[in-house]
Scaffold this motif. Sequence first.
Motif, PDB file in Angstrom:
ATOM      1  N   LEU A  69     -13.589  41.039 -20.206  1.00  0.00           N
ATOM      2  CA  LEU A  69     -14.634  41.296 -21.197  1.00  0.00           C
ATOM      3  C   LEU A  69     -15.961  40.666 -20.780  1.00  0.00           C
ATOM      4  O   LEU A  69     -17.029  41.282 -20.902  1.00  0.00           O
ATOM      5  N   LEU A  70     -15.898  39.435 -20.301  1.00  0.00           N
ATOM      6  CA  LEU A  70     -17.105  38.746 -19.848  1.00  0.00           C
ATOM      7  C   LEU A  70     -17.828  39.535 -18.771  1.00  0.00           C
ATOM      8  O   LEU A  70     -19.046  39.756 -18.845  1.00  0.00           O
ATOM      9  N   ILE A  71     -17.094  39.977 -17.765  1.00  0.00           N
ATOM     10  CA  ILE A  71     -17.724  40.683 -16.643  1.00  0.00           C
ATOM     11  C   ILE A  71     -18.122  42.103 -17.039  1.00  0.00           C
ATOM     12  O   ILE A  71     -19.159  42.607 -16.578  1.00  0.00           O
ATOM     13  N   LEU A  72     -17.333  42.748 -17.883  1.00  0.00           N
ATOM     14  CA  LEU A  72     -17.703  44.088 -18.332  1.00  0.00           C
ATOM     15  C   LEU A  72     -19.056  44.070 -19.031  1.00  0.00           C
ATOM     16  O   LEU A  72     -19.934  44.898 -18.746  1.00  0.00           O
ATOM     17  N   LEU A  73     -19.262  43.124 -19.939  1.00  0.00           N
ATOM     18  CA  LEU A  73     -20.513  43.068 -20.692  1.00  0.00           C
ATOM     19  C   LEU A  73     -21.638  42.430 -19.873  1.00  0.00           C
ATOM     20  O   LEU A  73     -22.788  42.870 -19.938  1.00  0.00           O
ATOM     21  N   GLY A  74     -21.314  41.382 -19.111  1.00  0.00           N
ATOM     22  CA  GLY A  74     -22.339  40.744 -18.290  1.00  0.00           C
ATOM     23  C   GLY A  74     -22.755  41.614 -17.119  1.00  0.00           C
ATOM     24  O   GLY A  74     -23.954  41.831 -16.870  1.00  0.00           O
ATOM     25  N   GLY A  75     -21.774  42.136 -16.380  1.00  0.00           N
ATOM     26  CA  GLY A  75     -22.098  43.068 -15.297  1.00  0.00           C
ATOM     27  C   GLY A  75     -22.700  44.349 -15.835  1.00  0.00           C
ATOM     28  O   GLY A  75     -23.541  44.979 -15.188  1.00  0.00           O
ATOM     29  N   GLY A  76     -22.292  44.718 -17.060  1.00  0.00           N
ATOM     30  CA  GLY A  76     -22.839  45.931 -17.669  1.00  0.00           C
ATOM     31  C   GLY A  76     -24.329  45.826 -17.912  1.00  0.00           C
ATOM     32  O   GLY A  76     -25.075  46.790 -17.697  1.00  0.00           O
TER      33      GLY A  76
ATOM     34  N   GLY B 101      -5.628  34.439 -13.571  1.00  0.00           N
ATOM     35  CA  GLY B 101      -6.070  35.337 -14.631  1.00  0.00           C
ATOM     36  C   GLY B 101      -7.564  35.578 -14.587  1.00  0.00           C
ATOM     37  O   GLY B 101      -8.036  36.709 -14.787  1.00  0.00           O
ATOM     38  N   GLN B 102      -8.335  34.531 -14.323  1.00  0.00           N
ATOM     39  CA  GLN B 102      -9.790  34.662 -14.258  1.00  0.00           C
ATOM     40  C   GLN B 102     -10.221  35.573 -13.108  1.00  0.00           C
ATOM     41  O   GLN B 102     -11.104  36.425 -13.282  1.00  0.00           O
ATOM     42  N   MET B 103      -9.610  35.416 -11.950  1.00  0.00           N
ATOM     43  CA  MET B 103      -9.970  36.266 -10.811  1.00  0.00           C
ATOM     44  C   MET B 103      -9.588  37.720 -11.056  1.00  0.00           C
ATOM     45  O   MET B 103     -10.374  38.635 -10.800  1.00  0.00           O
ATOM     46  N   LEU B 104      -8.379  37.939 -11.563  1.00  0.00           N
ATOM     47  CA  LEU B 104      -7.946  39.307 -11.834  1.00  0.00           C
ATOM     48  C   LEU B 104      -8.835  39.935 -12.901  1.00  0.00           C
ATOM     49  O   LEU B 104      -9.282  41.084 -12.761  1.00  0.00           O
ATOM     50  N   GLY B 105      -9.118  39.199 -13.958  1.00  0.00           N
ATOM     51  CA  GLY B 105      -9.976  39.727 -15.017  1.00  0.00           C
ATOM     52  C   GLY B 105     -11.363  40.063 -14.520  1.00  0.00           C
ATOM     53  O   GLY B 105     -11.944  41.084 -14.909  1.00  0.00           O
ATOM     54  N   ALA B 106     -11.920  39.218 -13.652  1.00  0.00           N
ATOM     55  CA  ALA B 106     -13.255  39.478 -13.113  1.00  0.00           C
ATOM     56  C   ALA B 106     -13.267  40.762 -12.287  1.00  0.00           C
ATOM     57  O   ALA B 106     -14.222  41.556 -12.359  1.00  0.00           O
ATOM     58  N   MET B 107     -12.238  40.991 -11.513  1.00  0.00           N
ATOM     59  CA  MET B 107     -12.160  42.218 -10.717  1.00  0.00           C
ATOM     60  C   MET B 107     -12.018  43.440 -11.617  1.00  0.00           C
ATOM     61  O   MET B 107     -12.665  44.474 -11.392  1.00  0.00           O
ATOM     62  N   ILE B 108     -11.186  43.324 -12.649  1.00  0.00           N
ATOM     63  CA  ILE B 108     -11.005  44.443 -13.578  1.00  0.00           C
ATOM     64  C   ILE B 108     -12.304  44.741 -14.314  1.00  0.00           C
ATOM     65  O   ILE B 108     -12.715  45.896 -14.457  1.00  0.00           O
ATOM     66  N   GLY B 109     -12.973  43.702 -14.797  1.00  0.00           N
ATOM     67  CA  GLY B 109     -14.233  43.894 -15.508  1.00  0.00           C
ATOM     68  C   GLY B 109     -15.270  44.588 -14.654  1.00  0.00           C
ATOM     69  O   GLY B 109     -15.985  45.492 -15.125  1.00  0.00           O
ATOM     70  N   ALA B 110     -15.366  44.188 -13.383  1.00  0.00           N
ATOM     71  CA  ALA B 110     -16.321  44.818 -12.476  1.00  0.00           C
ATOM     72  C   ALA B 110     -15.982  46.284 -12.238  1.00  0.00           C
ATOM     73  O   ALA B 110     -16.871  47.147 -12.171  1.00  0.00           O
ATOM     74  N   ALA B 111     -14.689  46.578 -12.123  1.00  0.00           N
ATOM     75  CA  ALA B 111     -14.279  47.975 -11.945  1.00  0.00           C
ATOM     76  C   ALA B 111     -14.618  48.805 -13.179  1.00  0.00           C
ATOM     77  O   ALA B 111     -15.016  49.976 -13.075  1.00  0.00           O
ATOM     78  N   LEU B 112     -14.499  48.219 -14.369  1.00  0.00           N
ATOM     79  CA  LEU B 112     -14.843  48.942 -15.595  1.00  0.00           C
ATOM     80  C   LEU B 112     -16.345  49.204 -15.695  1.00  0.00           C
ATOM     81  O   LEU B 112     -16.764  50.229 -16.250  1.00  0.00           O
TER      82      LEU B 112
ATOM     83  N   VAL C 117     -25.484  44.076  -9.154  1.00  0.00           N
ATOM     84  CA  VAL C 117     -24.755  44.445 -10.372  1.00  0.00           C
ATOM     85  C   VAL C 117     -23.434  43.683 -10.429  1.00  0.00           C
ATOM     86  O   VAL C 117     -22.937  43.351 -11.508  1.00  0.00           O
ATOM     87  N   PHE C 118     -22.871  43.397  -9.258  1.00  0.00           N
ATOM     88  CA  PHE C 118     -21.545  42.795  -9.176  1.00  0.00           C
ATOM     89  C   PHE C 118     -21.580  41.281  -8.999  1.00  0.00           C
ATOM     90  O   PHE C 118     -20.793  40.561  -9.607  1.00  0.00           O
TER      91      PHE C 118
END
Length: 268
Positions: A16-23, A91-102, A150-151
């Motif tokens: 969520l953090l990376i989806l909204l921040g990277g978004g 979990g943090q690394m996996l979540g960051a990668m998922i967020g960036a992909a989203l 962006v990433f």
Amino acid sequence: MTSSQIFIGETVGTALLILLGGGVCAAVTLKASKARNAGWLSIAFGWGLAVMVAVYATGPVSGAHLNPAVTLALALNGGTAWADLPLYWAGQMLGAMIGAALVWVAYYGQFHAHLTDHEIVGGPGAQRTPTAEGKAVEAREPAAGPVLGVFSTGPEIRKPLQNLLTEIIGTVVLLLGVLTQGLNADGDGLGPMGGLVTALLVVAIGLSLGGPTGYAINPARDLGPRVTHALLPLPNKGGSDWGYAWVPVAGPLIGAVVAAGLYRWLFP
């Protein structure tokens, strides 16, 4: 909390953090985005609100560390068990990668338009440079591609020691705020007011200290999306600037150690 709660909570929260921040970075950067050129204020507030959303969404599940530097500082101060640290970090690394992909999925058309625009990436032959003999050869892949920002983060002036110190200073400010104001009664995560305090603190850091390096202040926030950038099938994406990637990882981790030490000294 259980191991599965830690891993799932940190994965979802960091995504969520990376989806909204990277978004917000994508919105400000990419061609055909309605928010293009909205500026640094939008980015700083976008990241702050991203932190707030992620913390309130997953704080009850995992404590919402969302940042390996936060987990390290809490472990150094006894708020988090060392045995749980690998779970948090994974979990943090996996979540960051998922967020960036989203972010890529949400802005797919904008990424394509941006990276196929000749004014941005150049036309045919733009990547060729003349040699001393007058012959044209392919230029090296650029250190940072046109959408890498962006990433992940990057310095405005590439001076590794200064860039490292900037990240250390920003992380110390963040963690002193977390350690002194935002912890719950158990000391293992952010309390009810912690999400708002930390969100505003992230905005302040972005506005005051973000200019030199883009204020990673979070190893997973930078490294996870950088890996995603390297893996995604983006046309003309350029390089992922791996030569710089150590700075936004080492700086926040060093900052975590410094902040934990300062906290113990100031608040024994």
